[in-house]
Write a protein that holds these residues in place. Structure first.
Motif, PDB file in Angstrom:
ATOM      1  N   ASN A 179       0.722  -1.265   0.091  1.00  0.00           N
ATOM      2  CA  ASN A 179       0.101   0.083   0.127  1.00  0.00           C
ATOM      3  C   ASN A 179       0.839   1.222  -0.014  1.00  0.00           C
ATOM      4  N   GLN A 180       1.882   1.107   0.844  1.00  0.00           N
ATOM      5  CA  GLN A 180       3.112   2.417   0.704  1.00  0.00           C
ATOM      6  C   GLN A 180       3.524   2.637  -0.397  1.00  0.00           C
ATOM      7  N   ARG A 181       3.804   1.424  -1.104  1.00  0.00           N
ATOM      8  CA  ARG A 181       4.642   1.675  -2.486  1.00  0.00           C
ATOM      9  C   ARG A 181       3.704   2.012  -3.621  1.00  0.00           C
ATOM     10  N   VAL A 182       2.538   1.696  -3.477  1.00  0.00           N
ATOM     11  CA  VAL A 182       1.549   2.214  -4.616  1.00  0.00           C
ATOM     12  C   VAL A 182       0.982   3.517  -4.380  1.00  0.00           C
ATOM     13  N   SER A 183       0.949   4.114  -2.936  1.00  0.00           N
ATOM     14  CA  SER A 183       0.881   5.491  -2.776  1.00  0.00           C
ATOM     15  C   SER A 183       2.002   6.321  -3.350  1.00  0.00           C
ATOM     16  N   ALA A 184       3.136   5.809  -3.065  1.00  0.00           N
ATOM     17  CA  ALA A 184       4.314   6.765  -3.719  1.00  0.00           C
ATOM     18  C   ALA A 184       4.466   6.721  -5.008  1.00  0.00           C
ATOM     19  N   LEU A 185       4.084   5.613  -5.584  1.00  0.00           N
ATOM     20  CA  LEU A 185       3.896   5.637  -7.003  1.00  0.00           C
ATOM     21  C   LEU A 185       2.705   6.626  -7.783  1.00  0.00           C
ATOM     22  N   GLU A 186       1.688   6.532  -6.984  1.00  0.00           N
ATOM     23  CA  GLU A 186       0.523   7.422  -7.349  1.00  0.00           C
ATOM     24  C   GLU A 186       0.956   8.879  -7.276  1.00  0.00           C
ATOM     25  N   LYS A 187       1.711   9.411  -6.406  1.00  0.00           N
ATOM     26  CA  LYS A 187       2.390  10.716  -6.173  1.00  0.00           C
ATOM     27  C   LYS A 187       3.253  10.967  -7.422  1.00  0.00           C
ATOM     28  N   VAL A 188       4.008  10.138  -8.129  1.00  0.00           N
ATOM     29  CA  VAL A 188       5.003  10.173  -8.983  1.00  0.00           C
ATOM     30  C   VAL A 188       4.290  10.230 -10.327  1.00  0.00           C
ATOM     31  N   VAL A 189       3.166   9.702 -10.582  1.00  0.00           N
ATOM     32  CA  VAL A 189       2.171   9.539 -11.805  1.00  0.00           C
ATOM     33  C   VAL A 189       1.211  10.665 -11.713  1.00  0.00           C
ATOM     34  N   ALA A 190       0.909  11.118 -10.740  1.00  0.00           N
ATOM     35  CA  ALA A 190      -0.088  12.151 -10.623  1.00  0.00           C
ATOM     36  C   ALA A 190       0.169  13.402 -11.622  1.00  0.00           C
ATOM     37  N   PRO A 191       1.200  13.890 -11.752  1.00  0.00           N
ATOM     38  CA  PRO A 191       1.247  15.052 -12.760  1.00  0.00           C
ATOM     39  C   PRO A 191       1.292  14.596 -14.172  1.00  0.00           C
ATOM     40  N   LEU A 192       1.270  13.378 -14.541  1.00  0.00           N
ATOM     41  CA  LEU A 192       1.134  12.938 -15.749  1.00  0.00           C
ATOM     42  C   LEU A 192      -0.568  12.699 -16.327  1.00  0.00           C
ATOM     43  N   SER A 193      -1.207  12.815 -15.197  1.00  0.00           N
ATOM     44  CA  SER A 193      -2.729  12.593 -15.288  1.00  0.00           C
ATOM     45  C   SER A 193      -3.360  13.649 -16.173  1.00  0.00           C
ATOM     46  N   ASP A 194      -2.941  14.647 -16.125  1.00  0.00           N
ATOM     47  CA  ASP A 194      -3.617  16.078 -17.093  1.00  0.00           C
ATOM     48  C   ASP A 194      -3.221  15.653 -18.636  1.00  0.00           C
ATOM     49  N   GLY A 195      -2.621  14.754 -18.988  1.00  0.00           N
ATOM     50  CA  GLY A 195      -2.581  14.461 -20.453  1.00  0.00           C
ATOM     51  C   GLY A 195      -1.159  14.668 -21.019  1.00  0.00           C
ATOM     52  N   THR A 196      -0.167  15.053 -20.105  1.00  0.00           N
ATOM     53  CA  THR A 196       1.269  15.226 -20.341  1.00  0.00           C
ATOM     54  C   THR A 196       1.821  14.151 -21.254  1.00  0.00           C
ATOM     55  N   LEU A 197       1.503  12.791 -20.481  1.00  0.00           N
ATOM     56  CA  LEU A 197       1.940  11.620 -21.446  1.00  0.00           C
ATOM     57  C   LEU A 197       1.556  11.486 -22.923  1.00  0.00           C
ATOM     58  N   ALA A 198       0.298  11.740 -22.980  1.00  0.00           N
ATOM     59  CA  ALA A 198      -0.327  11.641 -24.101  1.00  0.00           C
ATOM     60  C   ALA A 198       0.339  12.759 -25.164  1.00  0.00           C
ATOM     61  N   ARG A 199       0.464  13.771 -24.818  1.00  0.00           N
ATOM     62  CA  ARG A 199       1.101  14.863 -25.632  1.00  0.00           C
ATOM     63  C   ARG A 199       2.514  14.579 -25.932  1.00  0.00           C
ATOM     64  N   LEU A 200       3.364  13.989 -24.927  1.00  0.00           N
ATOM     65  CA  LEU A 200       4.756  13.529 -25.197  1.00  0.00           C
ATOM     66  C   LEU A 200       4.749  12.518 -26.295  1.00  0.00           C
ATOM     67  N   ASP A 201       3.902  11.479 -26.285  1.00  0.00           N
ATOM     68  CA  ASP A 201       3.850  10.383 -27.056  1.00  0.00           C
ATOM     69  C   ASP A 201       3.363  11.061 -28.480  1.00  0.00           C
ATOM     70  N   GLU A 202       2.449  11.729 -28.807  1.00  0.00           N
ATOM     71  CA  GLU A 202       2.143  12.428 -30.034  1.00  0.00           C
ATOM     72  C   GLU A 202       3.380  13.359 -30.554  1.00  0.00           C
ATOM     73  N   ARG A 203       3.979  14.182 -29.754  1.00  0.00           N
ATOM     74  CA  ARG A 203       5.190  14.701 -30.197  1.00  0.00           C
ATOM     75  C   ARG A 203       6.328  13.850 -30.702  1.00  0.00           C
ATOM     76  N   THR A 204       6.560  12.741 -29.833  1.00  0.00           N
ATOM     77  CA  THR A 204       7.387  11.607 -30.403  1.00  0.00           C
ATOM     78  C   THR A 204       6.998  11.137 -31.618  1.00  0.00           C
ATOM     79  N   LYS A 205       5.749  10.747 -31.796  1.00  0.00           N
ATOM     80  CA  LYS A 205       5.374  10.123 -33.094  1.00  0.00           C
ATOM     81  C   LYS A 205       5.650  11.184 -34.077  1.00  0.00           C
ATOM     82  N   ALA A 206       5.311  12.471 -33.977  1.00  0.00           N
ATOM     83  CA  ALA A 206       5.360  13.455 -35.036  1.00  0.00           C
ATOM     84  C   ALA A 206       6.902  13.716 -35.180  1.00  0.00           C
ATOM     85  N   MET A 207       7.731  13.641 -34.401  1.00  0.00           N
ATOM     86  CA  MET A 207       9.347  13.749 -34.749  1.00  0.00           C
ATOM     87  C   MET A 207       9.654  12.576 -35.694  1.00  0.00           C
TER      88      MET A 207
END
Length: 73
Positions: free
Chosen positions: A33-61
């Motif tokens: 439970n403690q490890r999952v909580s720590a990972l959720e804090k790390v991944v939370a900034p990517l929940s706004d779509g940042t990861l999808a935008r990075l993926d699209e930029r990489t595909k375009a490049m």
């Protein structure tokens, strides 16, 4: 000693082993439970779509690089 008053040591051993396994399971679950909580804090900034935008930029490049390589031949 009568037969009814004998202590079955093998049954006591099984019960102790089960209690120890239950304690280990609870301890492991708490750590999980403690490890999952720590990972959720790390991944939370990517929940706004940042990861999808990075993926699209990489595909375009990659597409641009492929086009440049085709033109250079």
């Amino acid at each position: 000693m009568t037969e009814a008053k004998k202590l079955n040591w093998s049954m006591v051993g099984v019960i102790i082993a089960l209690i120890m396994q239950a304690a280990a399971l609870i301890f492991w679950g708490g750590g999980l439970n403690q490890r999952v909580s720590a990972l959720e804090k790390v991944v939370a900034p990517l929940s706004d779509g940042t990861l999808a935008r990075l993926d699209e930029r990489t595909k375009a490049m990659k597409e641009q690089l492929d086009r440049i390589e085709r033109e250079g031949r």
